[in-house]
Design a protein around this motif. Structure first.
Motif, mmCIF file in Angstrom:
data_model
loop_
_atom_site.group_PDB
_atom_site.id
_atom_site.type_symbol
_atom_site.label_atom_id
_atom_site.label_comp_id
_atom_site.label_asym_id
_atom_site.label_seq_id
_atom_site.Cartn_x
_atom_site.Cartn_y
_atom_site.Cartn_z
ATOM 1 N N LEU A 144 -27.888 1.845 26.131
ATOM 2 C CA LEU A 144 -27.733 1.238 24.800
ATOM 3 C C LEU A 144 -27.404 2.253 23.715
ATOM 4 N N PHE A 145 -27.948 3.453 23.818
ATOM 5 C CA PHE A 145 -27.830 4.405 22.724
ATOM 6 C C PHE A 145 -27.397 5.771 23.250
ATOM 7 N N ALA A 146 -26.786 6.529 22.353
ATOM 8 C CA ALA A 146 -26.487 7.931 22.651
ATOM 9 C C ALA A 146 -27.762 8.744 22.491
ATOM 10 N N SER A 147 -27.804 9.959 22.978
ATOM 11 C CA SER A 147 -28.984 10.796 22.905
ATOM 12 C C SER A 147 -29.369 11.084 21.458
ATOM 13 N N GLY A 148 -30.631 10.850 21.128
ATOM 14 C CA GLY A 148 -31.126 11.119 19.778
ATOM 15 C C GLY A 148 -30.601 10.163 18.745
ATOM 16 N N SER A 149 -30.014 9.035 19.127
ATOM 17 C CA SER A 149 -29.411 8.098 18.179
ATOM 18 C C SER A 149 -30.071 6.724 18.319
ATOM 19 N N ALA A 150 -30.005 5.927 17.254
ATOM 20 C CA ALA A 150 -30.481 4.550 17.274
ATOM 21 C C ALA A 150 -29.337 3.579 17.008
ATOM 22 N N ASP A 151 -28.087 4.033 17.185
ATOM 23 C CA ASP A 151 -26.919 3.173 16.995
ATOM 24 C C ASP A 151 -26.482 2.637 18.354
ATOM 25 N N LEU A 152 -26.299 1.314 18.451
ATOM 26 C CA LEU A 152 -25.905 0.682 19.713
ATOM 27 C C LEU A 152 -24.476 1.076 20.087
ATOM 28 N N GLY A 153 -24.274 1.396 21.386
ATOM 29 C CA GLY A 153 -22.930 1.677 21.875
ATOM 30 C C GLY A 153 -22.255 0.417 22.405
ATOM 31 N N ALA A 154 -21.023 0.532 22.817
ATOM 32 C CA ALA A 154 -20.258 -0.624 23.287
ATOM 33 C C ALA A 154 -20.870 -1.203 24.559
ATOM 34 N N ASP A 155 -21.232 -0.345 25.506
ATOM 35 C CA ASP A 155 -21.839 -0.833 26.745
ATOM 36 C C ASP A 155 -23.157 -1.553 26.456
ATOM 37 N N GLY A 156 -23.916 -1.012 25.546
ATOM 38 C CA GLY A 156 -25.187 -1.644 25.198
ATOM 39 C C GLY A 156 -24.983 -3.004 24.567
#
Length: 348
Positions: free
Chosen positions: A233-245
């Protein structure tokens, strides 16, 4: 001879006068003694009756004091009246002692001063007046006792009324408790039915979501929860949702909306979203600790699902940081399992 006869006549004529005087004196002494004895008997009887009345009154007052815990003020007033009555009784005893002393003194004076019969008669008249005053005082005390008895009877009547009211209140309370027990049983039955309904929908949601997400090896099922890895769902150290998530969450939202549409409105369900991190600490301006990072990720999932139509009031987000791991150790595999988002359909 003539002189002897005169002396004999004179001697014979004197003795009847002495005899009359002595008889009169003896009758006066007997009369005084009778008055004294009658006075003593009357006073003893009066004191005995008064003591009996006071004993009975004290017994009734003690019984009333035990029964009337709530009537303290009235009891105190009655005790004050009793104290006043006892004071009067003490005064009466003192006056009796004084009267006895006066009688003793009068008897001595009668024996010593037989020639002062008039003065003694005046003393006897005073004694009679004192006895009359004593009778008047006794009548006043009897009237006070009668008033106290009436007050006791009135208080006992009030006590009976209070007892009847308490009994009625007890019966009403028992009826209300019975009604409350019935209502509680009905509520428990309804609650059990609602819980069973929610469990049915939980099972349906769980089964359908597991089928949809079965192709993703990264998604794990633990008990009644779905565990999504944070890397999905997220990149490392991030709280922003990615496309796959977002694609995975779209599947979740579709299943959830389809299932919750069948849940009755009176079933109080929620979707719980919990964020977890590994034990490696983070310290950035945006996320000072793992708590902030785990909470922000859970909130991001809730916001995205709300944008897809899931009711906001039916979702809750919580961040647990690194404190509830599912894998022990610091290996890459353990750290990867602990970085996760947990989803659970439950009741509030």
């Amino acid at each position: 001879m003539i002189g002897s006869r005169r002396r004999s006549r004179s001697s014979t004529n004197v003795w009847p006068g002495y005899v009359d005087a002595l008889s009169a004196l003896l009758m006066l002494v007997i009369f005084v003694l009778m008055v004294y004895v009658v006075s003593q008997l009357y006073l003893s009887q009066t004191l005995s009756d008064r003591n009996s009345q006071l004993v009975r009154l004290n017994a009734r007052l003690d019984q009333l004091s035990e029964l009337l815990g709530l009537e303290k003020d009235k009891t105190a007033a009655m005790e004050d009246q009793m104290a006043s009555l006892q004071n009067q009784y003490s005064d009466s005893l003192a006056r009796n002692d004084e009267l006895v002393g006066q009688l003793e003194s009068t008897r001595e004076q009668l024996m010593q001063q037989t020639a002062t019969a008039d003065a003694q008669s005046e003393r006897l008249a005073g004694m009679e007046q004192t006895l009359k005053d004593k009778d008047q005082m006794s009548a006043s005390q009897q009237a006070m006792i009668l008033r106290l008895s009436n007050q006791i009877a009135s208080l006992q009547g009030q006590l009976r009324k209070i007892a009847a009211a308490l009994k009625l209140q007890k019966n009403l309370t028992a009826e209300k408790e019975s009604e409350l027990n019935k209502v509680s049983q009905r509520l428990n039955t309804l609650l059990a039915e609602r819980v069973n309904q929610l469990e049915q929908y939980q099972s349906e949601f769980f089964a359908r979501l597991r089928n949809i997400l079965a192709g993703n090896d990264n998604i794990r099922v633990v008990g009644d929860r779905f565990l999504l890895p944070s890397e999905l769902l997220f990149a490392s150290g991030s709280a922003d949702l990615g496309a796959d998530g977002k694609r995975e969450l779209d599947k979740l939202a579709g299943v959830l909306l389809d299932v919750v549409g069948k849940i009755p409105d009176d079933v109080d369900w929620i979707l719980r979203v919990d964020g977890h991190t590994d034990i490696i600490p983070i310290n950035t301006p945006k996320f000072p600790s793992n708590w902030e990072l785990s909470t922000a990720r859970a909130v991001a999932v809730v916001r995205y699902l709300a944008a897809q139509g899931v009711p906001e009031k039916r979702m809750v987000a919580a961040g647990f940081g690194e404190f509830f791991p599912v894998a022990e150790g610091t290996s890459p595999e353990a750290l990867q399992k602990n970085r996760r988002i947990e989803l659970k359909l439950t009741d509030r």
